[in-house]
Design an enzyme around this catalytic site. Structure first.
Site, PDB file in Angstrom:
ATOM      1  N   GLU A 144       0.831  -1.208   0.000  1.00  0.00           N
ATOM      2  CA  GLU A 144       0.000   0.000   0.000  1.00  0.00           C
ATOM      3  C   GLU A 144       0.868   1.262   0.000  1.00  0.00           C
ATOM      4  OE1 GLU A 144      -3.947  -0.575   1.968  1.00  0.00           O
ATOM      5  OE2 GLU A 144      -3.342   1.215   3.053  1.00  0.00           O
TER       6      GLU A 144
ATOM      7  N   HIS B  70       6.910 -26.573   1.519  1.00  0.00           N
ATOM      8  CA  HIS B  70       6.082 -27.609   0.904  1.00  0.00           C
ATOM      9  C   HIS B  70       4.953 -26.983   0.099  1.00  0.00           C
ATOM     10  CE1 HIS B  70       8.336 -30.368   3.484  1.00  0.00           C
ATOM     11  NE2 HIS B  70       8.229 -29.384   4.382  1.00  0.00           N
TER      12      HIS B  70
ATOM     13  N   LYS C 251     -12.872   2.800  -1.824  1.00  0.00           N
ATOM     14  CA  LYS C 251     -13.775   3.040  -0.681  1.00  0.00           C
ATOM     15  C   LYS C 251     -14.924   3.950  -1.109  1.00  0.00           C
ATOM     16  CE  LYS C 251     -10.709   2.582   3.367  1.00  0.00           C
ATOM     17  NZ  LYS C 251     -10.199   3.245   4.567  1.00  0.00           N
TER      18      LYS C 251
HETATM   19  O1  PA5 Z   1      -3.110   2.008   5.923  1.00  0.00           O
HETATM   20  C1  PA5 Z   1      -4.209   2.469   5.709  1.00  0.00           C
HETATM   21  O2  PA5 Z   1      -4.423   3.689   5.705  1.00  0.00           O
HETATM   22  C2  PA5 Z   1      -5.394   1.571   5.424  1.00  0.00           C
HETATM   23  O3  PA5 Z   1      -5.030   0.245   5.261  1.00  0.00           O
HETATM   24  C3  PA5 Z   1      -6.389   1.659   6.564  1.00  0.00           C
HETATM   25  O4  PA5 Z   1      -5.767   1.276   7.754  1.00  0.00           O
HETATM   26  C4  PA5 Z   1      -7.614   0.787   6.331  1.00  0.00           C
HETATM   27  O5  PA5 Z   1      -8.193   1.082   5.087  1.00  0.00           O
HETATM   28  C5  PA5 Z   1      -8.634   0.989   7.441  1.00  0.00           C
HETATM   29  O6  PA5 Z   1      -8.964   2.349   7.545  1.00  0.00           O
HETATM   30  P1  PA5 Z   1      -9.588   2.947   8.856  1.00  0.00           P
HETATM   31  O7  PA5 Z   1      -8.586   2.854   9.933  1.00  0.00           O
HETATM   32  O8  PA5 Z   1      -9.912   4.355   8.482  1.00  0.00           O
HETATM   33  O9  PA5 Z   1     -10.811   2.151   9.160  1.00  0.00           O
END
Ligand code: PA5
Length: 457
Positions: free
Chosen positions: A281, A307, A423
């Site tokens: 990410e 494995h 989202k």
């Molecule tokens: O790293 C990030 O920003 C995302 O992976 C969020 O943690 C994830 O989408 C969850 O978002 P939130 O904490 O707003 O629920």
């Protein structure tokens, strides 16, 4: 003198096409060093500043909750759950996976009706409290799961008692959950705005659940915080987070774009999943006007994946580098002696009474030898123990390595515009008022009727 738990071994990182050593630092290093230096003085707190967060209110609440409840259900997803699972299973495996022990933590992440039913089947709601974690305060999975759980608590205990058991971590300055918490007077353990979800493992996001499980969270945070100067210094050869980033960026440029994160400790597999999110990410995004970056993290665990994935790693396409994690731990004090081998098993006698930890480490060395033989590069992060301080150091090392990689590639490792767009579409398709045009666009895209306007990100 700062304690050092993890050592990065680079000696098998060399391969014919590129030799990765700290001394072979690329031209991009001065620019990356500048970006790291200005990030380190950014008015925060940022993830580098976790040592300055005041943990006292959290610890007071947790102490009271441990007196009153035996189970904590944490509701969150992505950066709001993966770090908790990673450190929870590493440092308090009984609380996170076992049925014994005085305190248990369960994590509700994805939306899946069967998982919710299984969780409700397993926990005794009369002795359960809840920690709901979402930085934005509007993640659909987290809110849906939370309100179903709250519904179950309300049925079991009544509305007032259900709400009394809710603790919140969110960005205190924005989002519907912060507003709800204010309205209901819920205890809030804030996630500072400057710390993104996937860099939030050493904040209340994970520390609340870890403390409930009995982990020494002060030692954990301190183990990370003391490394700040070392991990932000632009000193190849003296900074393992920079050396790791340099090595992985070099491999990427040489066509080895996949990094296999391969701990040889079963309970570190959730850490591999946490790293996958952190690396993917943070770094999978456009790079200026050039081709989008695609460094691809793959989770593995030893010895299981010997494995499963190993054939691909040894003889498959030459596009991977393996990052092993090894801890020289444990002859378990509690497991029984091995039964004696009967004569029919004579050919396997060398295995008789071998401690499991030795069987595991020799297995890893076998894999490393096979990789080396074929010129397949691999690196190892090695520690003598998996103490809270060591795990704090490890997550800080990996977070800093990710930031360094982003700075070396001159991209922003802290945003995730692609995730945000998905989202927005999901909210629209669930019927968010005012988002009708976005919903129609998403439906058109799914029918294959996209217009030519391109991405709306
Ligand atoms: O790293 C990030 O920003 C995302 O992976 C969020 O943690 C994830 O989408 C969850 O978002 P939130 O904490 O707003 O629920």
């Amino acid at each position: 003198m700062v304690a050092v738990h993890w050592r990065l071994e680079l000696e098998h990182a060399c391969q014919p096409r590129s030799c990765v050593t700290p001394e072979s630092a690329p031209e991009a290093l001065p620019g990356a060093a500048e970006r790291m230096a200005s990030f380190a003085v950014r008015r925060g707190p940022t993830f580098l500043d976790v040592g300055t967060l005041d943990l006292s209110p959290l610890l007071v609440q947790v102490a009271a909750d441990r007196e009153s409840y035996d189970t904590l259900v944490v509701v969150g997803i992505g950066g709001s759950s993966l770090g908790l699972r990673a450190l929870g299973e590493a440092l308090a495996p009984t609380a996170f996976r076992g049925r014994g022990g005085a305190h248990r933590v369960r994590v509700l992440e994805s939306v899946d009706p069967v998982e919710l039913d299984l969780l409700l089947d397993e926990v005794d709601l009369s002795t359960t409290c809840v920690h709901v974690v979402t930085k934005s305060g509007s993640t659909v999975e987290t809110l849906a799961n939370f309100f179903y759980l709250l519904g179950a608590l309300t049925e079991a205990l009544g509305e007032g008692e259900a709400w009394r058991r809710v603790r919140v971590t969110t960005d205190p300055n924005e989002g519907p959950l912060a507003a709800l918490a204010r309205e209901r007077g819920l205890p809030v353990f804030p996630l500072p705005s400057g710390i993104g979800g996937r860099f939030s493992v050493l904040t209340p996001v994970a520390l609340f659940g870890l403390a409930f499980a009995g982990v020494d969270v002060r030692a954990l945070v301190e183990g990370a915080a003391v490394q700040r100067t070392r991990f932000t210094a632009a000193l190849p050869g003296a900074n393992p987070s920079l050396d790791l980033a340099l090595a992985l960026c070099r491999f990427y440029e040489a066509g080895l774009r996949d990094v296999v994160f391969f701990p040889y400790v079963t309970r570190l597999f959730p850490l591999a999943l946490w790293f996958v999110q952190l690396w993917a990410e943070s770094l999978g995004k456009p790079r200026g006007k050039g081709e989008p970056l695609g460094p691809t993290p793959l989770p593995a665990v030893g010895t299981n994946d010997q494995h499963a994935q190993l054939q691909l790693l040894i003889e498959g396409a030459h596009n991977k580098v393996v990052l092993f994690l090894a801890a020289e731990e444990e002859t378990s004090p509690s497991h029984p002696p091995m039964a004696p081998f009967p004569p029919a098993l004579g050919v396997m006698r060398y295995l008789e009474n071998a401690p499991l930890a030795r069987v595991r480490s020799r297995s890893m060395e076998g894999v490393q030898a096979a990789l080396t033989e074929l010129g397949r590069p691999h690196l190892t992060l090695r520690a003598a123990s998996l103490s809270p301080a060591a795990m704090g150091e490890l997550v800080m090392l990996l977070q800093c390595a990710t930031a360094w990689a982003g700075f070396l590639w001159d991209i922003d490792p802290f945003d995730q515009p692609g995730v945000e767009q998905a989202k927005r579409y999901a909210h629209a398709m669930l019927g968010k008022p005012g988002a009708e045009a976005l919903r129609q666009r998403a439906e058109g895209l799914l029918r294959g009727a996209a217009n030519d306007e391109g991405s709306a990100i």
